[in-house]
Write a protein that holds these residues in place. Structure first.
Motif, PDB file in Angstrom:
ATOM      1  N   GLU A   3       0.831  -1.211   0.000  1.00 21.44           N
ATOM      2  CA  GLU A   3       0.000   0.000   0.000  1.00 21.44           C
ATOM      3  C   GLU A   3       0.865   1.260   0.000  1.00 21.44           C
ATOM      4  O   GLU A   3       0.530   2.252  -0.651  1.00 21.44           O
ATOM      5  CB  GLU A   3      -0.941   0.008   1.198  1.00 21.44           C
ATOM      6  N   ARG A  38       2.284   1.609  -3.470  1.00 21.92           N
ATOM      7  CA  ARG A  38       1.225   1.987  -4.390  1.00 21.92           C
ATOM      8  C   ARG A  38       0.848   3.452  -4.220  1.00 21.92           C
ATOM      9  O   ARG A  38       0.524   4.145  -5.189  1.00 21.92           O
ATOM     10  CB  ARG A  38       0.000   1.109  -4.183  1.00 21.92           C
ATOM     11  N   SER A  39       0.906   3.956  -3.004  1.00 22.43           N
ATOM     12  CA  SER A  39       0.556   5.358  -2.766  1.00 22.43           C
ATOM     13  C   SER A  39       1.556   6.301  -3.430  1.00 22.43           C
ATOM     14  O   SER A  39       1.221   7.455  -3.693  1.00 22.43           O
ATOM     15  CB  SER A  39       0.473   5.646  -1.270  1.00 22.43           C
ATOM     16  N   LEU A  92       2.503   5.995  -6.426  1.00 20.11           N
ATOM     17  CA  LEU A  92       2.030   6.143  -7.799  1.00 20.11           C
ATOM     18  C   LEU A  92       0.705   6.896  -7.889  1.00 20.11           C
ATOM     19  O   LEU A  92       0.340   7.377  -8.958  1.00 20.11           O
ATOM     20  CB  LEU A  92       1.866   4.769  -8.452  1.00 20.11           C
ATOM     21  N   ASP A  93       0.005   6.996  -6.774  1.00 19.00           N
ATOM     22  CA  ASP A  93      -1.285   7.657  -6.738  1.00 19.00           C
ATOM     23  C   ASP A  93      -1.081   9.170  -6.782  1.00 19.00           C
ATOM     24  O   ASP A  93      -0.440   9.743  -5.904  1.00 19.00           O
ATOM     25  CB  ASP A  93      -2.038   7.250  -5.475  1.00 19.00           C
ATOM     26  N   THR A  94      -1.629   9.815  -7.805  1.00 23.56           N
ATOM     27  CA  THR A  94      -1.424  11.250  -7.998  1.00 23.56           C
ATOM     28  C   THR A  94      -1.945  12.067  -6.830  1.00 23.56           C
ATOM     29  O   THR A  94      -1.301  13.012  -6.396  1.00 23.56           O
ATOM     30  CB  THR A  94      -2.124  11.710  -9.293  1.00 23.56           C
ATOM     31  N   ARG A  95      -3.086  11.703  -6.295  1.00 23.72           N
ATOM     32  CA  ARG A  95      -3.668  12.458  -5.194  1.00 23.72           C
ATOM     33  C   ARG A  95      -2.778  12.399  -3.951  1.00 23.72           C
ATOM     34  O   ARG A  95      -2.525  13.408  -3.304  1.00 23.72           O
ATOM     35  CB  ARG A  95      -5.046  11.905  -4.856  1.00 23.72           C
ATOM     36  N   SER A  96      -2.252  11.216  -3.617  1.00 21.71           N
ATOM     37  CA  SER A  96      -1.419  11.105  -2.420  1.00 21.71           C
ATOM     38  C   SER A  96      -0.033  11.702  -2.625  1.00 21.71           C
ATOM     39  O   SER A  96       0.640  12.057  -1.669  1.00 21.71           O
ATOM     40  CB  SER A  96      -1.304   9.652  -1.974  1.00 21.71           C
ATOM     41  N   ARG A  97       0.406  11.827  -3.864  1.00 20.24           N
ATOM     42  CA  ARG A  97       1.701  12.468  -4.115  1.00 20.24           C
ATOM     43  C   ARG A  97       1.661  13.926  -3.682  1.00 20.24           C
ATOM     44  O   ARG A  97       2.649  14.459  -3.177  1.00 20.24           O
ATOM     45  CB  ARG A  97       2.071  12.373  -5.593  1.00 20.24           C
ATOM     46  N   LYS A 143       2.739  11.148   2.036  1.00 25.88           N
ATOM     47  CA  LYS A 143       2.589   9.747   2.364  1.00 25.88           C
ATOM     48  C   LYS A 143       1.657   9.567   3.542  1.00 25.88           C
ATOM     49  O   LYS A 143       1.593  10.415   4.433  1.00 25.88           O
ATOM     50  CB  LYS A 143       3.943   9.120   2.727  1.00 25.88           C
TER      51      LYS A 143
END
Length: 75
Positions: free
Chosen positions: A57, A60-61, A63-68, A72
């Motif tokens: 997880e 994967r975060s 790669l997630d645009t929103r979490s970038r 983290k």
């Protein structure tokens, strides 16, 4: 119990704390120590599953645009 501390800056990679705990869990597990199996074989049997999912997880975060943009998730 997590072994990672925020003051520790040896490894500046993403998800370094979870990676360290996951590695320690696998190498100290009875499956590896007593039975002499490879860590990859122990993963297939389901040992240290919670840390494996947390590590996945975390990676994967990245790669997630929103979490970038939000940062983290805490560990």
């Amino acid at each position: 119990m997590p072994q990672y501390y925020e003051e520790k800056e040896e490894d500046a990679r993403a998800c370094a704390g979870i990676r360290e705990d996951f590695k320690a869990c696998l190498l100290q597990h009875d499956c590896v120590v007593k039975e002499g199996k490879k860590p990859s074989e122990c993963l297939k049997e389901g040992h240290c599953r919670a840390l494996q999912v947390s590590f996945f997880e975390c990676k994967r975060s990245m790669l997630d645009t929103r979490s970038r943009f939000r940062g983290k998730k805490g560990y």
